[in-house]
Design an enzyme around this catalytic site. Structure first.
Site, PDB file in Angstrom:
ATOM      1  N   SER A  39       0.832  -1.205   0.000  1.00  0.00           N
ATOM      2  CA  SER A  39       0.000   0.000   0.000  1.00  0.00           C
ATOM      3  C   SER A  39       0.867   1.256   0.000  1.00  0.00           C
ATOM      4  CB  SER A  39      -0.964  -0.001   1.184  1.00  0.00           C
ATOM      5  OG  SER A  39      -0.265   0.044   2.410  1.00  0.00           O
ATOM      6  N   SER A  40       2.025   1.191   0.625  1.00  0.00           N
ATOM      7  CA  SER A  40       2.918   2.361   0.653  1.00  0.00           C
ATOM      8  C   SER A  40       3.409   2.727  -0.742  1.00  0.00           C
ATOM      9  CB  SER A  40       4.120   2.092   1.557  1.00  0.00           C
ATOM     10  OG  SER A  40       3.698   1.925   2.890  1.00  0.00           O
TER      11      SER A  40
ATOM     12  N   ASP B 207       0.870 -19.668 -10.343  1.00  0.00           N
ATOM     13  CA  ASP B 207       0.355 -21.035 -10.395  1.00  0.00           C
ATOM     14  C   ASP B 207       0.989 -21.879  -9.307  1.00  0.00           C
ATOM     15  OD1 ASP B 207      -1.447 -21.147 -12.698  1.00  0.00           O
ATOM     16  OD2 ASP B 207       0.331 -20.655 -13.876  1.00  0.00           O
TER      17      ASP B 207
ATOM     18  N   LEU C 267       8.362  -8.120 -12.200  1.00  0.00           N
ATOM     19  CA  LEU C 267       7.472  -7.027 -11.813  1.00  0.00           C
ATOM     20  C   LEU C 267       7.254  -6.123 -13.012  1.00  0.00           C
ATOM     21  CD1 LEU C 267       9.270  -6.193  -8.440  1.00  0.00           C
ATOM     22  CD2 LEU C 267       7.350  -7.749  -8.803  1.00  0.00           C
ATOM     23  N   GLU C 268       6.010  -5.789 -13.301  1.00  0.00           N
ATOM     24  CA  GLU C 268       5.660  -4.874 -14.390  1.00  0.00           C
ATOM     25  C   GLU C 268       5.404  -3.517 -13.754  1.00  0.00           C
ATOM     26  OE1 GLU C 268       2.591  -7.261 -14.484  1.00  0.00           O
ATOM     27  OE2 GLU C 268       3.607  -8.907 -15.477  1.00  0.00           O
TER      28      GLU C 268
END
Length: 173
Positions: free
Chosen positions: A94-95, A111, A120-121
Protein backbone atom coordinates in the site's frame (compact mmCIF):
# COMPACT_ATOMS: atom_id res chain seq x y z
CA UNK A 1 -8.53 -19.11 2.18
CA UNK A 2 -5.42 -16.91 2.57
CA UNK A 3 -2.60 -18.22 4.76
CA UNK A 4 -1.73 -16.20 7.84
CA UNK A 5 1.82 -15.02 8.40
CA UNK A 6 2.19 -17.73 11.03
CA UNK A 7 1.09 -20.39 8.51
CA UNK A 8 3.53 -19.02 5.93
CA UNK A 9 6.28 -19.31 8.54
CA UNK A 10 5.28 -22.91 9.38
CA UNK A 11 5.52 -23.87 5.69
CA UNK A 12 8.87 -22.19 4.95
CA UNK A 13 11.40 -24.79 3.85
CA UNK A 14 8.79 -27.36 2.88
CA UNK A 15 5.69 -26.24 0.95
CA UNK A 16 6.91 -22.65 0.56
CA UNK A 17 10.44 -21.64 -0.39
CA UNK A 18 11.55 -18.00 -0.16
CA UNK A 19 15.29 -17.44 -0.64
CA UNK A 20 16.74 -15.42 0.92
CA UNK A 21 14.25 -15.51 3.80
CA UNK A 22 14.06 -12.93 6.59
CA UNK A 23 11.50 -13.54 9.34
CA UNK A 24 11.22 -9.75 9.88
CA UNK A 25 9.49 -9.47 6.48
CA UNK A 26 6.51 -11.60 7.57
CA UNK A 27 3.23 -9.68 7.83
CA UNK A 28 -0.09 -10.85 9.34
CA UNK A 29 -1.00 -12.57 6.04
CA UNK A 30 1.87 -11.95 3.59
CA UNK A 31 5.62 -11.64 3.16
CA UNK A 32 7.42 -8.57 1.78
CA UNK A 33 9.59 -9.05 -1.30
CA UNK A 34 12.28 -6.61 -2.42
CA UNK A 35 13.37 -5.05 -5.72
CA UNK A 36 16.52 -6.28 -7.48
CA UNK A 37 19.02 -3.68 -8.72
CA UNK A 38 18.26 -4.10 -12.43
CA UNK A 39 15.34 -3.16 -14.65
CA UNK A 40 14.58 -3.96 -18.28
CA UNK A 41 12.93 -1.53 -20.68
CA UNK A 42 11.73 -2.25 -24.18
CA UNK A 43 13.84 -0.53 -26.83
CA UNK A 44 11.00 0.03 -29.30
CA UNK A 45 7.98 2.28 -28.81
CA UNK A 46 5.75 -0.20 -30.65
CA UNK A 47 5.70 -3.76 -29.33
CA UNK A 48 4.64 -6.85 -31.31
CA UNK A 49 3.05 -9.83 -29.54
CA UNK A 50 4.20 -12.23 -32.27
CA UNK A 51 7.93 -11.49 -32.04
CA UNK A 52 10.57 -11.13 -29.34
CA UNK A 53 10.86 -7.45 -28.43
CA UNK A 54 14.39 -6.16 -27.76
CA UNK A 55 15.14 -4.85 -24.27
CA UNK A 56 17.97 -3.07 -22.54
CA UNK A 57 19.17 -3.32 -18.95
CA UNK A 58 19.13 -0.34 -16.60
CA UNK A 59 21.00 -0.56 -13.29
CA UNK A 60 19.39 1.04 -10.25
CA UNK A 61 22.18 2.87 -8.40
CA UNK A 62 22.28 2.95 -4.60
CA UNK A 63 21.24 6.62 -4.69
CA UNK A 64 18.13 5.71 -6.71
CA UNK A 65 16.75 5.84 -10.23
CA UNK A 66 14.06 8.26 -11.40
CA UNK A 67 11.24 6.43 -13.21
CA UNK A 68 9.28 8.24 -15.91
CA UNK A 69 5.47 8.10 -16.20
CA UNK A 70 4.05 6.35 -19.24
CA UNK A 71 6.95 3.90 -19.50
CA UNK A 72 6.91 0.22 -18.58
CA UNK A 73 9.82 -1.04 -16.51
CA UNK A 74 10.33 -4.74 -15.93
CA UNK A 75 11.99 -5.59 -12.65
CA UNK A 76 12.30 -8.65 -10.51
CA UNK A 77 12.31 -9.64 -6.89
CA UNK A 78 15.56 -10.38 -5.08
CA UNK A 79 13.81 -13.42 -3.65
CA UNK A 80 13.43 -16.74 -5.42
CA UNK A 81 10.12 -18.38 -4.48
CA UNK A 82 8.66 -21.83 -4.97
CA UNK A 83 5.44 -23.43 -3.80
CA UNK A 84 4.14 -26.98 -4.02
CA UNK A 85 0.92 -26.75 -2.04
CA UNK A 86 -0.41 -23.18 -2.25
CA UNK A 87 -1.37 -20.66 -4.93
CA UNK A 88 1.00 -17.67 -4.75
CA UNK A 89 -0.30 -14.15 -5.33
CA UNK A 90 1.65 -10.91 -5.65
CA UNK A 91 0.49 -7.41 -4.74
CA UNK A 92 2.16 -4.06 -4.45
CA UNK A 93 2.48 -2.72 -0.94
CA UNK A 94 0.00 0.00 0.00
CA UNK A 95 2.92 2.36 0.65
CA UNK A 96 4.08 2.04 -2.97
CA UNK A 97 0.54 2.39 -4.29
CA UNK A 98 0.10 5.62 -2.35
CA UNK A 99 3.10 6.97 -4.25
CA UNK A 100 1.42 6.13 -7.58
CA UNK A 101 3.70 3.18 -8.26
CA UNK A 102 2.13 0.06 -9.79
CA UNK A 103 4.13 -3.12 -9.24
CA UNK A 104 2.28 -5.44 -11.57
CA UNK A 105 0.12 -4.44 -14.49
CA UNK A 106 -1.79 -7.72 -14.78
CA UNK A 107 0.36 -10.64 -13.64
CA UNK A 108 -0.13 -10.91 -9.90
CA UNK A 109 -1.56 -14.42 -10.02
CA UNK A 110 0.85 -17.35 -9.78
CA UNK A 111 0.35 -21.03 -10.40
CA UNK A 112 0.76 -23.74 -7.80
CA UNK A 113 4.19 -25.24 -8.45
CA UNK A 114 5.74 -22.02 -9.81
CA UNK A 115 9.44 -21.69 -9.04
CA UNK A 116 11.44 -18.59 -9.89
CA UNK A 117 11.90 -14.90 -9.38
CA UNK A 118 8.81 -12.74 -9.84
CA UNK A 119 8.99 -10.36 -12.78
CA UNK A 120 7.47 -7.03 -11.81
CA UNK A 121 5.66 -4.87 -14.39
CA UNK A 122 6.41 -1.46 -12.94
CA UNK A 123 4.53 1.66 -14.01
CA UNK A 124 4.25 5.06 -12.32
CA UNK A 125 1.69 7.86 -12.61
CA UNK A 126 4.22 10.61 -11.89
CA UNK A 127 8.02 10.69 -11.67
CA UNK A 128 9.27 8.65 -8.72
CA UNK A 129 12.69 7.64 -7.50
CA UNK A 130 13.16 3.93 -6.70
CA UNK A 131 16.00 2.20 -4.90
CA UNK A 132 17.52 -1.28 -5.03
CA UNK A 133 16.49 -3.71 -2.30
CA UNK A 134 13.43 -1.69 -1.24
CA UNK A 135 10.54 -3.84 0.00
CA UNK A 136 8.28 -3.10 -2.94
CA UNK A 137 5.62 -5.83 -2.96
CA UNK A 138 4.19 -8.69 -0.97
CA UNK A 139 3.46 -12.32 -1.69
CA UNK A 140 0.56 -14.16 -0.11
CA UNK A 141 -0.76 -17.68 -0.48
CA UNK A 142 -4.17 -19.28 -1.03
CA UNK A 143 -5.24 -22.82 -0.25
CA UNK A 144 -6.31 -24.82 -3.27
CA UNK A 145 -9.20 -27.29 -3.18
CA UNK A 146 -9.73 -30.27 -5.44
CA UNK A 147 -7.29 -32.23 -7.55
CA UNK A 148 -4.59 -30.25 -9.33
CA UNK A 149 -1.43 -30.60 -11.36
CA UNK A 150 1.66 -28.62 -10.43
CA UNK A 151 2.79 -25.91 -12.83
CA UNK A 152 6.03 -27.31 -14.16
CA UNK A 153 6.56 -26.60 -17.83
CA UNK A 154 5.49 -23.01 -18.34
CA UNK A 155 7.67 -20.61 -20.29
CA UNK A 156 8.51 -18.62 -17.16
CA UNK A 157 9.20 -21.59 -14.87
CA UNK A 158 12.62 -21.70 -13.15
CA UNK A 159 13.60 -18.31 -14.53
CA UNK A 160 16.93 -16.84 -13.46
CA UNK A 161 16.18 -13.16 -13.96
CA UNK A 162 13.81 -10.56 -15.36
CA UNK A 163 11.57 -12.08 -17.99
CA UNK A 164 10.31 -9.93 -20.85
CA UNK A 165 7.12 -11.12 -22.51
CA UNK A 166 7.41 -14.52 -24.16
CA UNK A 167 3.92 -14.27 -25.64
CA UNK A 168 5.36 -14.80 -29.12
CA UNK A 169 5.85 -18.46 -28.13
CA UNK A 170 2.06 -18.83 -27.88
CA UNK A 171 1.87 -18.15 -31.62
CA UNK A 172 4.36 -20.95 -32.35
CA UNK A 173 1.99 -23.68 -31.13
Amino acid sequence: MILSGKEILKNIGSNIIIEPFDEKKINPNSYNLSLHNELLVYENDILDMKTPNPTKVIKIPEDGLLLEPGKLYLGRTNEFTSTSKYVPMLEGRSSTGRLGLFIHVTAGFGDIGFSGYWTLEIFCVQPIKVYPNVEICQIYYHDIHGEYDLYSSGKYQNNKGIQPSLMYKDFEK
